[in-house]
Design a protein around this motif. Structure first.
Motif, mmCIF file in Angstrom:
data_model
loop_
_atom_site.group_PDB
_atom_site.id
_atom_site.type_symbol
_atom_site.label_atom_id
_atom_site.label_comp_id
_atom_site.label_asym_id
_atom_site.label_seq_id
_atom_site.Cartn_x
_atom_site.Cartn_y
_atom_site.Cartn_z
ATOM 1 N N VAL A 303 0.861 -1.179 0.000
ATOM 2 C CA VAL A 303 0.000 0.000 0.000
ATOM 3 C C VAL A 303 0.899 1.232 0.000
ATOM 4 O O VAL A 303 1.788 1.370 0.843
ATOM 5 C CB VAL A 303 -0.910 0.010 1.249
ATOM 6 C CG1 VAL A 303 -1.718 1.311 1.293
ATOM 7 C CG2 VAL A 303 -1.819 -1.198 1.258
ATOM 8 N N HIS A 304 0.699 2.100 -0.988
ATOM 9 C CA HIS A 304 1.595 3.249 -1.135
ATOM 10 C C HIS A 304 1.210 4.371 -0.174
ATOM 11 O O HIS A 304 0.050 4.722 -0.021
ATOM 12 C CB HIS A 304 1.532 3.773 -2.567
ATOM 13 C CG HIS A 304 2.323 5.031 -2.758
ATOM 14 N ND1 HIS A 304 3.676 5.101 -2.505
ATOM 15 C CD2 HIS A 304 1.936 6.289 -3.153
ATOM 16 C CE1 HIS A 304 4.093 6.329 -2.747
ATOM 17 N NE2 HIS A 304 3.067 7.061 -3.135
ATOM 18 N N ILE A 305 2.239 4.916 0.508
ATOM 19 C CA ILE A 305 2.061 6.081 1.372
ATOM 20 C C ILE A 305 2.748 7.247 0.674
ATOM 21 O O ILE A 305 3.924 7.147 0.287
ATOM 22 C CB ILE A 305 2.700 5.856 2.764
ATOM 23 C CG1 ILE A 305 2.166 4.582 3.420
ATOM 24 C CG2 ILE A 305 2.452 7.051 3.667
ATOM 25 C CD1 ILE A 305 2.857 4.234 4.728
ATOM 26 N N SER A 306 2.041 8.345 0.502
ATOM 27 C CA SER A 306 2.627 9.495 -0.177
ATOM 28 C C SER A 306 3.783 10.052 0.636
ATOM 29 O O SER A 306 3.872 9.844 1.857
ATOM 30 C CB SER A 306 1.577 10.588 -0.389
ATOM 31 O OG SER A 306 1.232 11.185 0.855
ATOM 32 N N ALA A 307 4.670 10.771 -0.039
ATOM 33 C CA ALA A 307 5.840 11.352 0.632
ATOM 34 C C ALA A 307 5.409 12.302 1.745
ATOM 35 O O ALA A 307 6.010 12.326 2.832
ATOM 36 C CB ALA A 307 6.713 12.077 -0.376
ATOM 37 N N ALA A 308 4.347 13.085 1.502
ATOM 38 C CA ALA A 308 3.880 14.044 2.507
ATOM 39 C C ALA A 308 3.362 13.322 3.742
ATOM 40 O O ALA A 308 3.673 13.694 4.884
ATOM 41 C CB ALA A 308 2.789 14.931 1.912
ATOM 42 N N ASP A 309 2.572 12.266 3.504
ATOM 43 C CA ASP A 309 2.034 11.501 4.640
ATOM 44 C C ASP A 309 3.147 10.781 5.393
ATOM 45 O O ASP A 309 3.123 10.675 6.626
ATOM 46 C CB ASP A 309 1.005 10.473 4.149
ATOM 47 C CG ASP A 309 -0.300 11.122 3.696
ATOM 48 O OD1 ASP A 309 -0.517 12.302 4.056
ATOM 49 O OD2 ASP A 309 -1.066 10.472 2.966
ATOM 50 N N LEU A 310 4.124 10.294 4.635
ATOM 51 C CA LEU A 310 5.233 9.574 5.260
ATOM 52 C C LEU A 310 6.060 10.516 6.132
ATOM 53 O O LEU A 310 6.488 10.158 7.239
ATOM 54 C CB LEU A 310 6.112 8.943 4.185
ATOM 55 C CG LEU A 310 7.111 7.866 4.648
ATOM 56 C CD1 LEU A 310 6.405 6.739 5.373
ATOM 57 C CD2 LEU A 310 7.878 7.321 3.459
ATOM 58 N N ARG A 311 6.275 11.725 5.632
ATOM 59 C CA ARG A 311 7.030 12.715 6.404
ATOM 60 C C ARG A 311 6.303 13.037 7.711
ATOM 61 O O ARG A 311 6.915 13.137 8.784
ATOM 62 C CB ARG A 311 7.219 13.978 5.580
ATOM 63 C CG ARG A 311 8.141 15.000 6.231
ATOM 64 C CD ARG A 311 8.394 16.215 5.345
ATOM 65 N NE ARG A 311 9.268 15.894 4.220
ATOM 66 C CZ ARG A 311 8.878 15.751 2.965
ATOM 67 N NH1 ARG A 311 7.573 15.906 2.654
ATOM 68 N NH2 ARG A 311 9.721 15.462 2.007
#
Length: 563
Positions: A303-311
């Motif tokens: 499941v992909h987590i966006s860079a913004a959400d990951l940050r």
């Protein structure tokens, strides 16, 4: 795990003071020479002391001639007068040298020879004062007053660090003298170097060097810095070369015959070897990978987590960890300070911390932030990792020195052993052993899980003991552990020598509460040397409740390997 770091405050002063601050770590190494340790402990044999003092005549003669040349070069009348005063002071000291030594309670030998280390410094000083300076070729004959001023600055740059070094060393020695039972026969000599007049003289030379350097170009200032540094290195070589006839406690690698002793060095990794916490590096790898996936919109089995959400997730995990870690440290501290070293009490308290660290790692795994990291990217980050100054040099020399039986083991909470191994392999250190957690892969991409091998102080201690047990058949081992966090506590205490560098606030708080003493390494060496002279010291042993503090890897280098 988020580790606590520290940042040096830049020194705002003249050029001489800036150079001193820049190279001060190297000067600290002189404290760990057998000569200085024996001198500070009051156990130095008088023959060694007098031989060293006998070299002063050669230094003073060189100073006097260098001042004479610098006085001629100086264009300003005030500068000429100031340099002239310095020259006369040196000539007066040269004339009164025998009387001064008698005041200290000694008699100089009638005949002395100039040591090779003395020759190297005096030849360097006189060549510099005569204008024979590397990088100065092709300037032609000196004509202008500015060019003469340059040479005067060069001459003083080769003298200033020597005066400052001796002022510094004498004050450090003075600080470890036992006041109530001071029987150090060299105290009057030490007091002379600690005196206001000696300090004032050192400061005058630095002030004049600052003044003479004002008109210099950037290129010429680089030459001044190189000369200053070279002068300091030559003076350090002189101190290190002083012969000692007695048994000494340092450096460890030279105290015992290699056939009789094996050195096992253990190190923490984050903020002990590395200058950046590894969890922050892995966060960067994950966020960059997520940003790349955002742009390419490529398929992924996860499941992909966006860079913004990951940050945001990483930030929340970090904040939560720091807050709960502080709460945990406070909760395991006893309500009252223990008056004596309480190892059992400390172990019980650290069990609670171990539970917290395990839960924190579970939280990271469940968040999914470690999923989808490329093994290649992790290794690349490791290869470009910035180390603490001097760390790699110490490890390389320990592993590379001939006739030295030594092993190096890294014990770390780091989540990725690949990151650590790639960091060291890029520095030609493939022979050291890494003990840490691991990130499992599917193909060449992380699954998000973690193979937990090193989560607590108990895990580190278990690895420490297992390593030593496997070495039992290889003879006696001297163990040194280098670290600075609470996770290193038990290993630091169990090692023959526990060295604390970059000490975290948590380590200090817990140590104070459970009766652990934090002693500057130099001070500890002086005490050990006294004990050795009295016959009450058989070497280094762990579980004393004493940990030794240093400010740099240069000190560790000097303690283990010498200058």
């Amino acid at each position: 795990m988020i580790m606590e770091g520290f940042q040096a405050t830049p020194y705002d002063g003249g050029i001489a003071k800036r150079f001193w601050v820049k190279f001060k770590n190297e000067s600290l190494c002189a404290l760990y020479t057998p000569f200085i340790v024996c001198l500070a402990s009051g156990t130095l044999d008088s023959k060694s002391f007098l031989h060293c003092i006998s070299q002063d005549v050669y230094f003073l003669q060189a100073f006097a001639h260098a001042y004479e040349l610098a006085e001629d070069y100086a264009d300003d009348d005030e500068d000429k007068e100031a340099i002239g005063v310095m020259r006369k002071r040196v000539l007066r000291k040269l004339k009164d040298q025998d009387d001064l030594v008698r005041e200290w309670g000694f008699e100089l030998p009638e005949v002395s020879t100039c040591d090779s280390a003395t020759v190297r410094y005096t030849d360097f000083l006189l060549a510099t004062a005569a204008g024979k300076v590397e990088g100065e070729k092709g300037r032609g004959k000196i004509v202008t007053p500015f060019e003469k001023t340059r040479l005067a600055a060069y001459a003083l740059s080769a003298i200033a660090p020597c005066m400052r070094l001796y002022s510094f060393l004498s004050k450090e020695i003075k600080s470890v003298l036992v006041r109530e039972e001071s029987n150090n026969i060299y105290e009057r000599w030490i007091d002379c170097l600690c005196s206001e007049s000696f300090e004032a003289n050192a400061s005058r030379i630095e002030d004049l060097l600052d003044k003479l350097s004002v008109t210099l170009t950037g290129e010429e200032l680089d030459v001044v810095e190189k000369l200053y540094h070279q002068a300091m290195k030559l003076e350090l070589e002189f101190i290190a070369s002083q012969s000692i006839t007695q048994s000494t406690i340092t450096p460890i690698s030279q105290v015992q015959e290699p056939a009789e002793c094996n050195l096992t060095l253990f190190c923490d990794f984050d903020m002990t070897c590395s200058a950046v916490d590894s969890s922050a590096l892995l966060a960067d790898v994950a966020i960059i990978a997520a940003a790349k996936t955002d742009l390419e919109d490529c398929e992924s089995p996860y499941v992909h987590i966006s860079a913004a959400d990951l940050r945001t997730t990483w930030s929340n995990l970090s904040s939560k960890y720091i807050e709960e870690y502080e709460q945990c440290i406070e909760s395991i501290r006893p309500s009252e300070t223990v008056g004596r070293f309480d190892y059992e009490g400390l172990c019980k308290a650290l069990v609670q911390l171990s539970d917290f660290e395990s839960r924190a790692n579970d939280m990271v795994v469940h968040s999914g932030v470690l999923r989808g990291l490329s093994q290649e990217d992790i290794k690349r980050v490791g290869e470009h990792l910035v180390f603490q100054n001097g760390c790699k040099n110490v490890l390389q020399e320990i592993l590379g020195r001939e006739n030295m039986h030594a092993d190096v083991h890294i014990l770390s909470y780091c989540w990725s052993g690949d990151l650590i191994r790639s960091a060291f392999s890029s520095g030609a250190l493939p022979e050291l052993h890494v003990h840490s957690n691991e990130l499992p892969y599917e193909g060449s991409v992380t699954t998000g899980d973690m193979i937990k091998k090193m989560e607590s102080p108990m895990d580190k201690l278990q690895a420490f003991n297992d390593i030593l047990k496997s070495c039992e058949n290889n003879g006696k081992h001297t163990t040194v552990y280098v670290g600075g966090s609470v996770g290193d506590f038990l290993c630091l205490l169990n090692a023959d020598v526990g060295i604390v560098i970059g000490m975290s606030a948590g380590l200090k708080r817990l140590g104070d509460q459970f009766g652990v003493s934090f002693v500057p390494l130099f001070s500890g060496l002086v005490t050990k040397q006294r004990e050795l002279a009295e016959g009450s010291c058989s070497g280094w042993t762990g579980m004393s409740g004493i940990l030794y503090t240093v400010s740099s890897w240069d000190e560790i280098h000097a303690f283990i390997l010498g200058l």
